[in-house]
Scaffold this motif. Structure first.
Motif, PDB file in Angstrom:
ATOM      1  N   GLU A 143      90.072  12.897  37.497  1.00  0.00           N
ATOM      2  CA  GLU A 143      89.907  11.507  37.074  1.00  0.00           C
ATOM      3  C   GLU A 143      89.315  11.427  35.667  1.00  0.00           C
ATOM      4  O   GLU A 143      89.679  10.550  34.878  1.00  0.00           O
ATOM      5  N   ILE A 144      88.420  12.340  35.353  1.00  0.00           N
ATOM      6  CA  ILE A 144      87.863  12.391  33.996  1.00  0.00           C
ATOM      7  C   ILE A 144      88.968  12.701  32.991  1.00  0.00           C
ATOM      8  O   ILE A 144      89.061  12.072  31.927  1.00  0.00           O
ATOM      9  N   ALA A 145      89.815  13.674  33.314  1.00  0.00           N
ATOM     10  CA  ALA A 145      90.911  14.033  32.418  1.00  0.00           C
ATOM     11  C   ALA A 145      91.849  12.851  32.204  1.00  0.00           C
ATOM     12  O   ALA A 145      92.292  12.588  31.069  1.00  0.00           O
ATOM     13  N   ALA A 146      92.172  12.142  33.283  1.00  0.00           N
ATOM     14  CA  ALA A 146      93.064  10.984  33.166  1.00  0.00           C
ATOM     15  C   ALA A 146      92.462   9.916  32.262  1.00  0.00           C
ATOM     16  O   ALA A 146      93.168   9.279  31.469  1.00  0.00           O
ATOM     17  N   GLN A 147      91.129   9.738  32.332  1.00  0.00           N
ATOM     18  CA  GLN A 147      90.474   8.738  31.491  1.00  0.00           C
ATOM     19  C   GLN A 147      90.492   9.148  30.028  1.00  0.00           C
ATOM     20  O   GLN A 147      90.704   8.311  29.141  1.00  0.00           O
ATOM     21  N   VAL A 148      90.288  10.433  29.745  1.00  0.00           N
ATOM     22  CA  VAL A 148      90.347  10.907  28.357  1.00  0.00           C
ATOM     23  C   VAL A 148      91.739  10.658  27.780  1.00  0.00           C
ATOM     24  O   VAL A 148      91.887  10.188  26.639  1.00  0.00           O
ATOM     25  N   LEU A 149      92.768  10.968  28.534  1.00  0.00           N
ATOM     26  CA  LEU A 149      94.129  10.717  28.071  1.00  0.00           C
ATOM     27  C   LEU A 149      94.342   9.237  27.770  1.00  0.00           C
ATOM     28  O   LEU A 149      94.894   8.873  26.714  1.00  0.00           O
ATOM     29  N   GLY A 154      95.302   7.220  24.176  1.00  0.00           N
ATOM     30  CA  GLY A 154      96.689   6.772  24.151  1.00  0.00           C
ATOM     31  C   GLY A 154      97.682   7.900  24.327  1.00  0.00           C
ATOM     32  O   GLY A 154      98.829   7.803  23.863  1.00  0.00           O
ATOM     33  N   ALA A 155      97.260   8.960  25.007  1.00  0.00           N
ATOM     34  CA  ALA A 155      98.117  10.118  25.236  1.00  0.00           C
ATOM     35  C   ALA A 155      98.664  10.090  26.664  1.00  0.00           C
ATOM     36  O   ALA A 155      98.125   9.409  27.539  1.00  0.00           O
ATOM     37  N   LYS A 156      99.712  10.868  26.883  1.00  0.00           N
ATOM     38  CA  LYS A 156     100.320  10.955  28.203  1.00  0.00           C
ATOM     39  C   LYS A 156     100.021  12.316  28.820  1.00  0.00           C
ATOM     40  O   LYS A 156      99.910  13.316  28.103  1.00  0.00           O
ATOM     41  N   PRO A 157      99.926  12.380  30.155  1.00  0.00           N
ATOM     42  CA  PRO A 157      99.761  13.682  30.812  1.00  0.00           C
ATOM     43  C   PRO A 157     101.090  14.425  30.854  1.00  0.00           C
ATOM     44  O   PRO A 157     102.145  13.811  31.057  1.00  0.00           O
ATOM     45  N   ASN A 158     101.053  15.730  30.624  1.00  0.00           N
ATOM     46  CA  ASN A 158     102.297  16.486  30.783  1.00  0.00           C
ATOM     47  C   ASN A 158     102.339  17.278  32.095  1.00  0.00           C
ATOM     48  O   ASN A 158     103.389  17.817  32.446  1.00  0.00           O
ATOM     49  N   PHE A 159     101.231  17.343  32.819  1.00  0.00           N
ATOM     50  CA  PHE A 159     101.242  18.006  34.123  1.00  0.00           C
ATOM     51  C   PHE A 159     101.682  17.050  35.230  1.00  0.00           C
ATOM     52  O   PHE A 159     102.441  17.431  36.121  1.00  0.00           O
ATOM     53  N   LEU A 160     101.181  15.812  35.200  1.00  0.00           N
ATOM     54  CA  LEU A 160     101.445  14.858  36.272  1.00  0.00           C
ATOM     55  C   LEU A 160     102.949  14.600  36.390  1.00  0.00           C
ATOM     56  O   LEU A 160     103.593  14.144  35.445  1.00  0.00           O
ATOM     57  N   GLY A 161     103.499  14.925  37.552  1.00  0.00           N
ATOM     58  CA  GLY A 161     104.910  14.728  37.800  1.00  0.00           C
ATOM     59  C   GLY A 161     105.791  15.876  37.362  1.00  0.00           C
ATOM     60  O   GLY A 161     106.993  15.888  37.675  1.00  0.00           O
ATOM     61  N   TYR A 162     105.231  16.863  36.661  1.00  0.00           N
ATOM     62  CA  TYR A 162     106.027  17.998  36.191  1.00  0.00           C
ATOM     63  C   TYR A 162     106.477  18.832  37.389  1.00  0.00           C
ATOM     64  O   TYR A 162     105.660  19.438  38.074  1.00  0.00           O
ATOM     65  N   GLY A 163     107.753  18.829  37.677  1.00  0.00           N
ATOM     66  CA  GLY A 163     108.269  19.531  38.853  1.00  0.00           C
ATOM     67  C   GLY A 163     107.688  19.011  40.155  1.00  0.00           C
ATOM     68  O   GLY A 163     107.697  19.698  41.170  1.00  0.00           O
ATOM     69  N   GLY A 164     107.154  17.779  40.102  1.00  0.00           N
ATOM     70  CA  GLY A 164     106.528  17.180  41.274  1.00  0.00           C
ATOM     71  C   GLY A 164     105.032  17.428  41.388  1.00  0.00           C
ATOM     72  O   GLY A 164     104.419  17.059  42.408  1.00  0.00           O
ATOM     73  N   PHE A 165     104.409  18.036  40.363  1.00  0.00           N
ATOM     74  CA  PHE A 165     102.971  18.293  40.450  1.00  0.00           C
ATOM     75  C   PHE A 165     102.226  16.961  40.560  1.00  0.00           C
ATOM     76  O   PHE A 165     102.472  16.037  39.774  1.00  0.00           O
ATOM     77  N   PRO A 166     101.262  16.850  41.508  1.00  0.00           N
ATOM     78  CA  PRO A 166     100.698  15.539  41.826  1.00  0.00           C
ATOM     79  C   PRO A 166      99.412  15.159  41.105  1.00  0.00           C
ATOM     80  O   PRO A 166      98.751  14.199  41.501  1.00  0.00           O
ATOM     81  N   ALA A 167      99.018  15.872  40.057  1.00  0.00           N
ATOM     82  CA  ALA A 167      97.727  15.598  39.436  1.00  0.00           C
ATOM     83  C   ALA A 167      97.828  15.725  37.913  1.00  0.00           C
ATOM     84  O   ALA A 167      98.825  16.188  37.366  1.00  0.00           O
ATOM     85  N   THR A 168      96.745  15.329  37.247  1.00  0.00           N
ATOM     86  CA  THR A 168      96.701  15.331  35.785  1.00  0.00           C
ATOM     87  C   THR A 168      96.375  16.708  35.233  1.00  0.00           C
ATOM     88  O   THR A 168      96.862  17.093  34.162  1.00  0.00           O
ATOM     89  N   ILE A 169      95.535  17.471  35.928  1.00  0.00           N
ATOM     90  CA  ILE A 169      95.157  18.818  35.508  1.00  0.00           C
ATOM     91  C   ILE A 169      95.292  19.765  36.688  1.00  0.00           C
ATOM     92  O   ILE A 169      95.449  19.336  37.831  1.00  0.00           O
ATOM     93  N   CYS A 170      95.220  21.065  36.392  1.00  0.00           N
ATOM     94  CA  CYS A 170      95.131  22.081  37.441  1.00  0.00           C
ATOM     95  C   CYS A 170      93.683  22.555  37.529  1.00  0.00           C
ATOM     96  O   CYS A 170      93.056  22.843  36.501  1.00  0.00           O
ATOM     97  N   THR A 171      93.166  22.639  38.741  1.00  0.00           N
ATOM     98  CA  THR A 171      91.792  23.088  38.970  1.00  0.00           C
ATOM     99  C   THR A 171      91.833  24.257  39.940  1.00  0.00           C
ATOM    100  O   THR A 171      92.099  24.082  41.121  1.00  0.00           O
ATOM    101  N   SER A 172      91.573  25.460  39.427  1.00  0.00           N
ATOM    102  CA  SER A 172      91.779  26.691  40.204  1.00  0.00           C
ATOM    103  C   SER A 172      90.433  27.382  40.397  1.00  0.00           C
ATOM    104  O   SER A 172      89.842  27.867  39.433  1.00  0.00           O
TER     105      SER A 172
END
Length: 278
Positions: A42-48, A52-70
């Motif tokens: 949620e923090i990452a989504a707010q920074v984007l 005025g930037a767009k996420p490139n992970f969200l929806g990529y190949g169906g990925f369901p989030a803004t960042i990856c957290t491993s």
């Protein structure tokens, strides 16, 4: 085909890279005991949104989030959720991206959460990060792609071994070209595979996401049933560091580092290219 960027396009990628750097700053500060991985997303989504930037992970190949957290034994592509609560002694890779004016940035860092980490875990992150910078320093005009792989692997292999007896350079994942898309040719291994040849010659206008992933044991991984989360086969913990880098006429520019890579590259005797947005 390897996409070659103009100086103007590299400047746009630098703008995207600076947004990624701000995501990392905010998420690393929030990666404390008691935080959930969804909190970081949620923090990452707010920074984007703020930039005025767009996420490139969200929806990529169906990925369901803004960042990856491993977290810990998860190597890459961990999906943020409310269930995974960080605790002291954990490590977490935060992989983030941004799109600005159609151009992509992508980077990852490993954060040590709280306190109480075994020395070998902190050392794992240090070795992985240093191998990243060794690879970036090898991104020079006239070198070939394999020279980056050789620099990454060579740095890791020269380090004292951890108590487990080995560092596993993850085999199934590596770096990639980046630009008008997030994942492009060429694929970049983090080790030398002589069967693949030397790869393309490095020329100004090439942009690569360089990202070593290293475990305290195996180089082998498997994907969980969610079809995204990648774990080490033996359950050993791993670290992941990444930057997007442009090769310019003046040398490498680390697009996702706040200072363009100037300080870290200087330690290695390399002069970073001037920042087009400075």
């Amino acid at each position: 085909m390897v996409e070659i960027k103009t100086p103007e396009q590299i400047a746009r990628m630098r703008a995207a890279g600076l947004v990624v750097a701000e995501i990392h700053r905010a998420c690393a500060a929030a990666a404390v005991p008691g935080a959930t991985t969804k909190d970081l997303d949620e923090i990452a989504a707010q920074v984007l949104a703020d930039h005025g930037a767009k996420p490139n992970f969200l929806g990529y190949g169906g990925f369901p989030a803004t960042i990856c957290t491993s977290v810990n034994e998860v190597v890459v592509h961990g999906i943020p959720d409310r269930v995974t609560v960080l605790k002291s002694g954990d490590i977490i890779s935060i992989d983030a991206g941004a799109i600005v004016d159609g151009w992509h940035g992508d980077a990852a860092l490993t954060v040590l959460v709280g306190e109480g980490h075994p020395p070998e875990v902190a050392e794992l992150s240090r070795v992985t990060e240093e191998s990243l910078w060794a690879g970036i320093a090898a991104m020079r005009r006239g070198n070939r792609l394999v020279d980056i792989s050789r620099a990454i692997e060579g740095h890791i292999r020269r380090q004292p071994l951890p108590p487990s007896g080995r560092y596993g350079i993850i085999e199934s994942y590596g770096g990639h070209g980046i630009g008008s898309e997030m994942h492009m040719d060429p694929h970049l291994l983090n080790y030398v595979d002589r069967r693949r040849g030397r790869g393309p010659k490095l020329v100004p206008g090439m942009c690569l996401a360089i990202e070593p992933m290293v475990s305290l044991g195996t180089a082998k991984t498997h994907v969980l049933a969610d079809e995204w989360t990648v774990k080490t086969n033996d359950g050993t913990w791993s670290a992941h560091w990444e930057h997007s880098v442009a090769l310019t006429e003046e040398g490498p520019l680390v697009l996702t580092a706040p200072d363009g890579g100037r300080e870290r590259l200087a330690r290695l005797g390399v002069t970073a290219a001037p920042d087009p947005l400075a």
